[in-house]
Design an enzyme around this catalytic site. Structure first.
Site, short mmCIF file in Angstrom:
data_model
loop_
_atom_site.label_atom_id
_atom_site.label_comp_id
_atom_site.label_asym_id
_atom_site.label_seq_id
_atom_site.Cartn_x
_atom_site.Cartn_y
_atom_site.Cartn_z
N ARG A 111 0.87 -1.18 0.00
CA ARG A 111 0.00 0.00 0.00
C ARG A 111 0.90 1.22 0.00
O ARG A 111 2.12 1.10 0.02
CB ARG A 111 -1.02 -0.02 1.13
CG ARG A 111 -0.76 -0.81 2.34
CD ARG A 111 0.44 -0.34 3.10
NE ARG A 111 0.35 1.07 3.37
CZ ARG A 111 1.35 1.91 3.52
NH1 ARG A 111 2.59 1.50 3.42
NH2 ARG A 111 1.18 3.17 3.78
N LYS A 119 -4.29 9.83 4.16
CA LYS A 119 -4.92 8.92 5.11
C LYS A 119 -5.87 9.63 6.06
O LYS A 119 -5.56 10.72 6.56
CB LYS A 119 -3.80 8.21 5.90
CG LYS A 119 -4.24 7.21 6.93
CD LYS A 119 -5.17 6.15 6.39
CE LYS A 119 -4.59 5.41 5.20
NZ LYS A 119 -5.58 4.60 4.51
N ASP A 152 -1.95 10.92 -1.15
CA ASP A 152 -2.42 9.94 -2.12
C ASP A 152 -2.86 10.59 -3.43
O ASP A 152 -2.76 9.99 -4.50
CB ASP A 152 -3.54 9.10 -1.52
CG ASP A 152 -2.97 8.24 -0.41
OD1 ASP A 152 -2.93 8.70 0.75
OD2 ASP A 152 -2.48 7.14 -0.71
C1 RUB Z 1 -1.28 5.32 2.67
C2 RUB Z 1 -1.23 6.76 2.96
C3 RUB Z 1 0.10 7.38 2.81
C4 RUB Z 1 0.13 7.94 1.41
C5 RUB Z 1 1.39 8.68 1.11
O1 RUB Z 1 -2.61 4.84 2.66
O2 RUB Z 1 -2.19 7.43 3.21
O3 RUB Z 1 0.29 8.39 3.74
O4 RUB Z 1 -0.02 6.88 0.50
O5 RUB Z 1 2.46 7.85 0.99
P1 RUB Z 1 -2.84 3.27 2.46
P2 RUB Z 1 3.47 7.96 -0.25
O6 RUB Z 1 -2.00 2.58 3.47
O7 RUB Z 1 -4.32 3.11 2.69
O8 RUB Z 1 -2.44 2.96 1.04
O9 RUB Z 1 3.36 9.34 -0.78
O10 RUB Z 1 4.79 7.67 0.37
O11 RUB Z 1 3.03 6.93 -1.21
#
Ligand code: RUB
Length: 361
Positions: free
Chosen positions: A55, A254, A243
């Site tokens: 994820r 999140k 995201d």
């Molecule tokens: C993950 C989440 C992370 C973002 C950012 O949600 O909210 O904070 O993806 O991370 P989930 P990055 O675990 O539900 O996928 O920018 O490092 O991808």
């Protein structure tokens, strides 16, 4: 990233491609067990994204790219028409895994565009190369984000982060955790407040695990404690990943990020969002246009973990059949964001103009 497995230090990526196989760390069983899984075809990769074996927006994007590469390799002996049909079906399957992370859709579109001309073998080659490029760019972006973000961190800073935007959510350095890794490596004294991040506890399971691996001082707190420490002057900066970021700078991240951002502003604590170009979605004009994933009630009504014998188990918390809402993300309006830490530098308001100028929106 460096991980300690059975007392031995190893260098591993969150996920990588070996021919037509995708290898990845099983994030469902960390921090209790460290296991590498093999996904043999694009269907397995789509399922891995959906059930969150991996994820985090960056990792999801790289996995989607690899899924497209697997689909292209699976279809390499088909006629042109069959090949196109197979590829489009596979793209839909990968698209229908998780709706919020922009990286997923960018990666699929890039692979489709790369494979839109030439003979079937040429298309296969171009798609595989594009998937590898996405992974390579991810690595480079997280390194740059770390370098730029490090300039915002002073010696002795106490940093609050939410969820996991580390090496497990990206490749190697991560987004929000990359500046922290760089600051720590450059000899600055840093301390990290790690939000537990209900319901799936990516903070407790993954961010705290990454801090342990790196030897970075931290404390795990329940989500509700972050405001307490901000009000007491024990937080110098809030850094999260994202995201999806709309053209006006609204940030989907999140669930719970919005609350942290509001409390940070109330206490004059700067809030920076660390994210690469792949997480920006200029087609969404504001956060209102971002689809927010709703997940199943079982994430709220119970919890997974290990028992005293180290065996995986689940305990029920809420009563059977209790009514639940479970949005996985929220949108923080741009006015709460101090700046974006990107691979092109730190971007400050006015975001609409400055983001467009930096990325050519
Ligand atoms: C993950 C989440 C992370 C973002 C950012 O949600 O909210 O904070 O993806 O991370 P989930 P990055 O675990 O539900 O996928 O920018 O490092 O991808």
């Amino acid at each position: 990233m460096k991980v300690k497995v059975d007392g031995e230090e190893k260098n591993v990526h969150t996920l990588w491609r070996e021919g037509s196989n995708v290898k990845l760390i099983d994030q469902r069983i960390l921090p209790h067990r460290f296991e590498i899984l093999t996904l043999k075809n694009h269907r397995n990769t789509a399922e891995a994204i959906k059930i969150m074996i991996l994820r985090g927006a960056g990792a999801i994007g790289v996995a989607a790219g690899y899924g497209m590469a697997q689909a292209a390799l699976e279809a390499k002996d088909l006629t042109m028409n069959e090949f196109e049909e197979y590829l489009n079906e596979s793209a839909d399957r990968l698209r229908n895994t998780r709706p919020t992370a922009a990286n997923l859709f960018h990666a699929i579109d890039r692979c489709l565009a790369a494979g839109s001309t030439g003979t079937v073998p040429e298309r296969v080659e171009a798609i595989v190369a594009e998937a590898d490029n996405i992974a390579e760019e991810d690595l480079e972006a997280s390194q740059r984000i770390g370098e730029y973000g490090n300039t915002l961190i002073e010696n002795g800073y106490r940093i609050l982060t939410h969820c996991n935007a580390g090496a497990l959510a990206f490749l190697d350095y991560g987004t929000a955790l990359s500046p922290i890794r760089h600051a720590h490596a450059s000899g600055k004294k840093v301390f990290v407040w790690v939000d537990e991040t209900r319901p799936r506890c990516q903070g407790a399971r993954l961010t705290a695990w990454e801090m342990e691996q790196e030897g970075i001082p931290y404390a795990l707190i329940v989500d509700n404690a972050a405001g307490h420490f901000m009000l007491r002057g024990e937080v110098d900066i809030l850094i999260t990943g994202a995201d999806r970021i709309a053209a006006n700078g609204d940030v989907a991240n999140k669930i719970g990020t919005y609350e942290k951002a509001v409390v940070a502003k109330e206490n004059d604590i700067p809030f920076y969002v660390a994210a690469p170009r792949m997480t920006f979605d200029f087609k969404s004009r504001s956060g209102d246009e971002i689809e927010i994933e709703e997940r199943g009630p079982e994430e709220i009504t119970g919890m997974w973990g290990v028992d005293e014998a180290g065996e995986a188990c689940r305990v029920e918390i809420a009563g059977e059949g209790f009514n639940v809402r479970n949005p996985a993300f929220d949108v923080t309006p741009a006015r709460y964001v101090t700046g974006f830490i990107t691979e092109k530098g730190i971007i400050r308001p006015p975001f609409e103009e400055n983001l467009r100028e930096t990325f050519g929106g």
